[in-house]
Enzyme design. Structure first.
Site, PDB file in Angstrom:
ATOM      1  NE  ARG A 164      -3.897  -2.105   0.285  1.00 60.46           N
ATOM      2  CZ  ARG A 164      -3.705  -3.371  -0.122  1.00 60.46           C
ATOM      3  NH1 ARG A 164      -2.604  -3.695  -0.787  1.00 60.46           N
ATOM      4  NH2 ARG A 164      -4.614  -4.286   0.078  1.00 60.46           N
ATOM      5  CB  SER A 234      -8.814  -1.660   4.234  1.00 56.04           C
ATOM      6  OG  SER A 234      -9.179  -2.894   3.685  1.00 56.04           O
ATOM      7  CD  GLU A 330      -5.681   0.686   2.559  1.00 53.57           C
ATOM      8  OE1 GLU A 330      -5.553  -0.455   2.973  1.00 53.57           O
ATOM      9  OE2 GLU A 330      -6.469   0.990   1.640  1.00 53.57           O
TER      10      GLU A 330
HETATM   11  C1  LIG Z   1     -15.531  -0.513  -1.062  1.00 53.91           C
HETATM   12  C2  LIG Z   1     -14.071  -0.225  -1.274  1.00 53.91           C
HETATM   13  C3  LIG Z   1     -13.180  -1.276  -1.432  1.00 53.91           C
HETATM   14  C4  LIG Z   1     -11.819  -1.026  -1.631  1.00 53.91           C
HETATM   15  N1  LIG Z   1     -10.980  -2.085  -1.783  1.00 53.91           N
HETATM   16  C5  LIG Z   1      -9.648  -1.871  -1.982  1.00 53.91           C
HETATM   17  C6  LIG Z   1      -8.759  -2.984  -2.144  1.00 53.91           C
HETATM   18  O1  LIG Z   1      -9.168  -4.131  -2.136  1.00 53.91           O
HETATM   19  N2  LIG Z   1      -7.448  -2.703  -2.333  1.00 53.91           N
HETATM   20  C7  LIG Z   1      -6.959  -1.426  -2.377  1.00 53.91           C
HETATM   21  O2  LIG Z   1      -5.744  -1.258  -2.553  1.00 53.91           O
HETATM   22  N3  LIG Z   1      -7.777  -0.374  -2.235  1.00 53.91           N
HETATM   23  C8  LIG Z   1      -9.096  -0.547  -2.025  1.00 53.91           C
HETATM   24  N4  LIG Z   1      -9.943   0.525  -1.867  1.00 53.91           N
HETATM   25  C9  LIG Z   1      -9.385   1.890  -1.853  1.00 53.91           C
HETATM   26  C10 LIG Z   1      -9.494   2.645  -3.214  1.00 53.91           C
HETATM   27  O3  LIG Z   1     -10.511   2.126  -4.004  1.00 53.91           O
HETATM   28  C11 LIG Z   1      -8.195   2.614  -4.004  1.00 53.91           C
HETATM   29  O4  LIG Z   1      -7.130   3.151  -3.237  1.00 53.91           O
HETATM   30  C12 LIG Z   1      -8.282   3.405  -5.309  1.00 53.91           C
HETATM   31  O5  LIG Z   1      -7.118   3.237  -6.074  1.00 53.91           O
HETATM   32  C13 LIG Z   1      -8.535   4.898  -5.100  1.00 53.91           C
HETATM   33  O6  LIG Z   1      -8.851   5.445  -6.375  1.00 53.91           O
HETATM   34  P1  LIG Z   1      -9.615   6.806  -6.524  1.00 53.91           P
HETATM   35  O7  LIG Z   1      -9.641   7.143  -7.978  1.00 53.91           O
HETATM   36  O8  LIG Z   1     -10.921   6.743  -5.851  1.00 53.91           O
HETATM   37  O9  LIG Z   1      -8.628   7.793  -5.753  1.00 53.91           O
HETATM   38  P2  LIG Z   1      -9.012   9.057  -4.869  1.00 53.91           P
HETATM   39  O10 LIG Z   1      -9.671   8.601  -3.618  1.00 53.91           O
HETATM   40  O11 LIG Z   1      -9.708  10.078  -5.667  1.00 53.91           O
HETATM   41  O12 LIG Z   1      -7.560   9.596  -4.518  1.00 53.91           O
HETATM   42  C14 LIG Z   1      -6.706   8.872  -3.653  1.00 53.91           C
HETATM   43  C15 LIG Z   1      -5.359   9.609  -3.595  1.00 53.91           C
HETATM   44  O13 LIG Z   1      -4.739   9.563  -4.863  1.00 53.91           O
HETATM   45  C16 LIG Z   1      -4.517  10.873  -5.389  1.00 53.91           C
HETATM   46  N5  LIG Z   1      -4.813  10.794  -6.827  1.00 53.91           N
HETATM   47  C17 LIG Z   1      -5.950  10.311  -7.401  1.00 53.91           C
HETATM   48  N6  LIG Z   1      -5.824  10.316  -8.746  1.00 53.91           N
HETATM   49  C18 LIG Z   1      -4.594  10.807  -9.018  1.00 53.91           C
HETATM   50  C19 LIG Z   1      -3.870  11.069 -10.226  1.00 53.91           C
HETATM   51  N7  LIG Z   1      -4.388  10.810 -11.441  1.00 53.91           N
HETATM   52  N8  LIG Z   1      -2.629  11.609 -10.130  1.00 53.91           N
HETATM   53  C20 LIG Z   1      -2.088  11.887  -8.917  1.00 53.91           C
HETATM   54  N9  LIG Z   1      -2.708  11.658  -7.749  1.00 53.91           N
HETATM   55  C21 LIG Z   1      -3.951  11.116  -7.798  1.00 53.91           C
HETATM   56  C22 LIG Z   1      -5.461  11.783  -4.620  1.00 53.91           C
HETATM   57  O14 LIG Z   1      -4.951  13.106  -4.542  1.00 53.91           O
HETATM   58  C23 LIG Z   1      -5.497  11.094  -3.254  1.00 53.91           C
HETATM   59  O15 LIG Z   1      -4.386  11.465  -2.485  1.00 53.91           O
HETATM   60  C24 LIG Z   1     -11.324   0.311  -1.670  1.00 53.91           C
HETATM   61  C25 LIG Z   1     -12.233   1.372  -1.511  1.00 53.91           C
HETATM   62  C26 LIG Z   1     -13.597   1.115  -1.319  1.00 53.91           C
HETATM   63  C27 LIG Z   1     -14.568   2.265  -1.176  1.00 53.91           C
END
Ligand SMILES: Cc1cc2nc3c(=O)[nH]c(=O)nc-3n(C[C@H](O)[C@H](O)[C@H](O)COP(=O)(O)OP(=O)(O)OC[C@H]3O[C@@H](n4cnc5c(N)ncnc54)[C@H](O)[C@@H]3O)c2cc1C
Length: 339
Positions: A164, A234, A330
């Protein structure tokens, strides 16, 4: 490209906290991203890059400029008849991509099904599930530096991936926008079924879409759907501790799950620690802990980031007092509490 003002972001974070962006822009191309960054530099607006909002704890007000990459293009570059590189723009929803690849018979991303969010965010915390991490399939990440608009391609090694973790949480935190991700795909069957009872859920010789379907079913049984109950998956990382501490804990708690790591340390299950402190299903007004998975903090509606962060602190303290283990969240906190 259009900069909008006072944009509500309540639907743009999976916790469903009410939030407002002072300025908000969606960028569909590299050119648009560079224009938006130049604008932010000119007016000294602090930048927040937002994907699907599934790994952020959004406070009420985001000043400066919220930049959301929305590019949807993806294309395949064949390496030979068994291997290919896939170029994916940052705005592509991760799960959509995983399903498309599995349906086309490509191996590599199938265990990462149903992880919400955009492809551009996947390298930030090196998304992982069911024994696979993004780093296992990642070839390169294309970035633009916020401070000067410089374009750069990072190799997998340069991303310094860990559990992570990546360079985007350290030296490059809040310093770049990821605009494209390049993945390695294979035709050769490579099922990884050793985690979470997966092997019992798929045929003897599974194809990638069998694994996607099984993982979706497993995840739906365990995790709340953010469209129904606000959450970020998580909330805490599974803590990695010295083997000596793990052995001591094992003496007192023989049922504690402990996983040896390649570095000789031990990984503990944060959900188990939280559950043993009595928090599973706990509720405090608008926020709480999920009743099926203690690792997931939830928003029942009408609450805010402060309430959730206070609850998270209490959980951290309880786990520390009971086990001497410090939990680390996380998701990132973004925005400010006030206007
Ligand atoms: C129900 C659920 C289940 C999940 N299961 C998992 C799992 O199994 N494994 C896991 O690893 N994660 C899991 N996650 C967490 C999450 O889905 C991941 O971390 C995902 O990659 C976040 O993507 P996002 O586009 O929503 O990012 P955001 O929440 O929009 O952003 C997260 C971070 O990344 C930065 N960011 C986003 N896009 C960019 C970009 N293009 N360039 C630079 N910085 C950027 C943002 O500034 C922020 O700091 C889960 C979440 C939920 C709600």
């Amino acid at each position: 490209m259009r900069v909008r003002h006072n944009v509500a972001l309540t639907d743009a974070n999976t916790l469903g906290f009410s939030a407002l962006a002072s300025r908000y822009v969606e960028v569909a191309t590299l050119d648009e991203a560079c224009q938006a960054l130049a604008l932010a530099r000119r007016y000294c607006w602090p930048l927040t890059v937002l994907g699907g909002g599934s790994n952020v704890i959004m406070q009420h007000y985001l000043s400066g400029l919220v930049l959301r990459p929305v590019g949807q293009a993806r294309w395949i570059e064949a390496l030979d008849d068994k291997r290919a590189l896939l170029h994916v723009e940052a705005g592509v929803p991760w799960h959509t991509l995983v399903v498309e690849l599995a349906q086309a018979g490509w191996w590599g991303t199938e265990n990462l099904a149903l992880i919400p969010g955009c492809t551009g965010a996947a390298p930030i915390q090196n998304i992982g599930a069911y024994g696979v991490e993004l780093a296992d399939v990642l070839e390169a990440v294309h970035i633009v530096h916020l401070e000067d608009g410089r374009y750069e391609i990072l190799t997998r090694e340069a991303c310094c991936f860990g559990y992570r973790d990546s360079i985007f949480k350290h030296a490059l935190q809040d310093r770049v926008v990821i605009v494209r991700v390049v993945l390695r795909l294979e035709r050769e069957p490579k099922p990884r079924l050793e985690y979470g009872g997966l092997s019992q859920r798929v045929p003897v010789k599974p194809i990638p879409i069998d694994i996607v379907d099984a993982i979706c079913a497993l995840r739906r049984e365990k995790l709340p759907d953010p469209a129904v109950l606000g959450n970020v998956g998580s909330f805490f990382k599974n803590p990695v501790v010295a083997e000596s501490l793990a052995s001591r804990l094992y003496q007192s708690y023989p049922d504690m799950p402990i996983y040896p790591t390649v570095t000789g340390d031990a990984k503990l299950a944060a959900g188990w620690l939280i559950e043993r402190c009595g928090f599973k299903g706990y509720r405090e007004q608008h926020v709480g802990v999920h009743d099926r998975q203690a690792l997931v903090l939830v928003h029942h509606g009408g609450g805010n980031a402060r309430e959730l962060l206070d609850l998270a602190e209490r959980i951290k303290l309880a786990v520390y007092e009971c086990f001497g283990v410090m939990l680390e969240p996380e998701p990132r906190v973004i925005g400010n509490e006030g206007h």
